[in-house]
Scaffold this motif. Sequence first.
Motif, PDB file in Angstrom:
ATOM      1  N   GLY A 207       0.816  -1.215   0.000  1.00  0.00           N
ATOM      2  CA  GLY A 207       0.000   0.000   0.000  1.00  0.00           C
ATOM      3  C   GLY A 207       0.848   1.264   0.000  1.00  0.00           C
ATOM      4  N   VAL A 208       1.865   1.287   0.838  1.00  0.00           N
ATOM      5  CA  VAL A 208       2.758   2.450   0.896  1.00  0.00           C
ATOM      6  C   VAL A 208       3.514   2.595  -0.418  1.00  0.00           C
ATOM      7  CG1 VAL A 208       4.812   3.379   2.040  1.00  0.00           C
ATOM      8  CG2 VAL A 208       2.945   2.439   3.396  1.00  0.00           C
ATOM      9  N   GLY A 209       3.988   1.494  -0.967  1.00  0.00           N
ATOM     10  CA  GLY A 209       4.692   1.554  -2.248  1.00  0.00           C
ATOM     11  C   GLY A 209       3.804   2.067  -3.363  1.00  0.00           C
ATOM     12  N   LEU A 210       2.551   1.643  -3.366  1.00  0.00           N
ATOM     13  CA  LEU A 210       1.603   2.118  -4.370  1.00  0.00           C
ATOM     14  C   LEU A 210       1.375   3.618  -4.252  1.00  0.00           C
ATOM     15  CD1 LEU A 210      -0.337   1.293  -6.651  1.00  0.00           C
ATOM     16  CD2 LEU A 210      -2.080   0.987  -4.894  1.00  0.00           C
TER      17      LEU A 210
ATOM     18  N   ARG B 232       2.687  16.583 -13.447  1.00  0.00           N
ATOM     19  CA  ARG B 232       2.512  18.012 -13.171  1.00  0.00           C
ATOM     20  C   ARG B 232       3.748  18.818 -13.512  1.00  0.00           C
ATOM     21  NH1 ARG B 232      -0.831  17.952  -7.517  1.00  0.00           N
ATOM     22  NH2 ARG B 232      -2.777  17.237  -8.442  1.00  0.00           N
ATOM     23  N   SER B 233       4.932  18.237 -13.309  1.00  0.00           N
ATOM     24  CA  SER B 233       6.157  18.996 -13.579  1.00  0.00           C
ATOM     25  C   SER B 233       6.432  19.084 -15.083  1.00  0.00           C
ATOM     26  CB  SER B 233       7.339  18.357 -12.870  1.00  0.00           C
ATOM     27  OG  SER B 233       7.606  17.077 -13.383  1.00  0.00           O
ATOM     28  N   ALA B 234       5.811  18.217 -15.881  1.00  0.00           N
ATOM     29  CA  ALA B 234       6.023  18.246 -17.331  1.00  0.00           C
ATOM     30  C   ALA B 234       5.257  19.375 -17.994  1.00  0.00           C
ATOM     31  CB  ALA B 234       5.602  16.903 -17.939  1.00  0.00           C
TER      32      ALA B 234
ATOM     33  N   GLY C  38       4.603   9.836  -7.275  1.00  0.00           N
ATOM     34  CA  GLY C  38       5.678  10.164  -8.209  1.00  0.00           C
ATOM     35  C   GLY C  38       5.164  10.372  -9.622  1.00  0.00           C
ATOM     36  N   LEU C  39       4.222   9.557 -10.055  1.00  0.00           N
ATOM     37  CA  LEU C  39       3.661   9.710 -11.396  1.00  0.00           C
ATOM     38  C   LEU C  39       2.871  11.008 -11.528  1.00  0.00           C
ATOM     39  CD1 LEU C  39       2.495   6.066 -12.150  1.00  0.00           C
ATOM     40  CD2 LEU C  39       4.473   7.263 -13.094  1.00  0.00           C
TER      41      LEU C  39
END
Length: 64
Positions: free
Chosen positions: A46-49, A61-63, A55-56
Amino acid sequence: MSRAQGGAAAAGFGLTFLLTGIALLLQEMGLLAVRWSLVLPLIVLGVGLVVVVSGLVGAHRSAR
């Protein structure tokens, strides 16, 4: 880490702890039988997801 990423991570951690607490309460009430050998791997997944999704979303958003 941006504010949006931190908020998503905090929500993920909060949800994980909330679900674990509910599972513990239901087990103590005799309404749920939980194999706790599965709990830690589910928490890690769950934390990894949440981290991957944060991150995605941050990369998208940064793109812009």
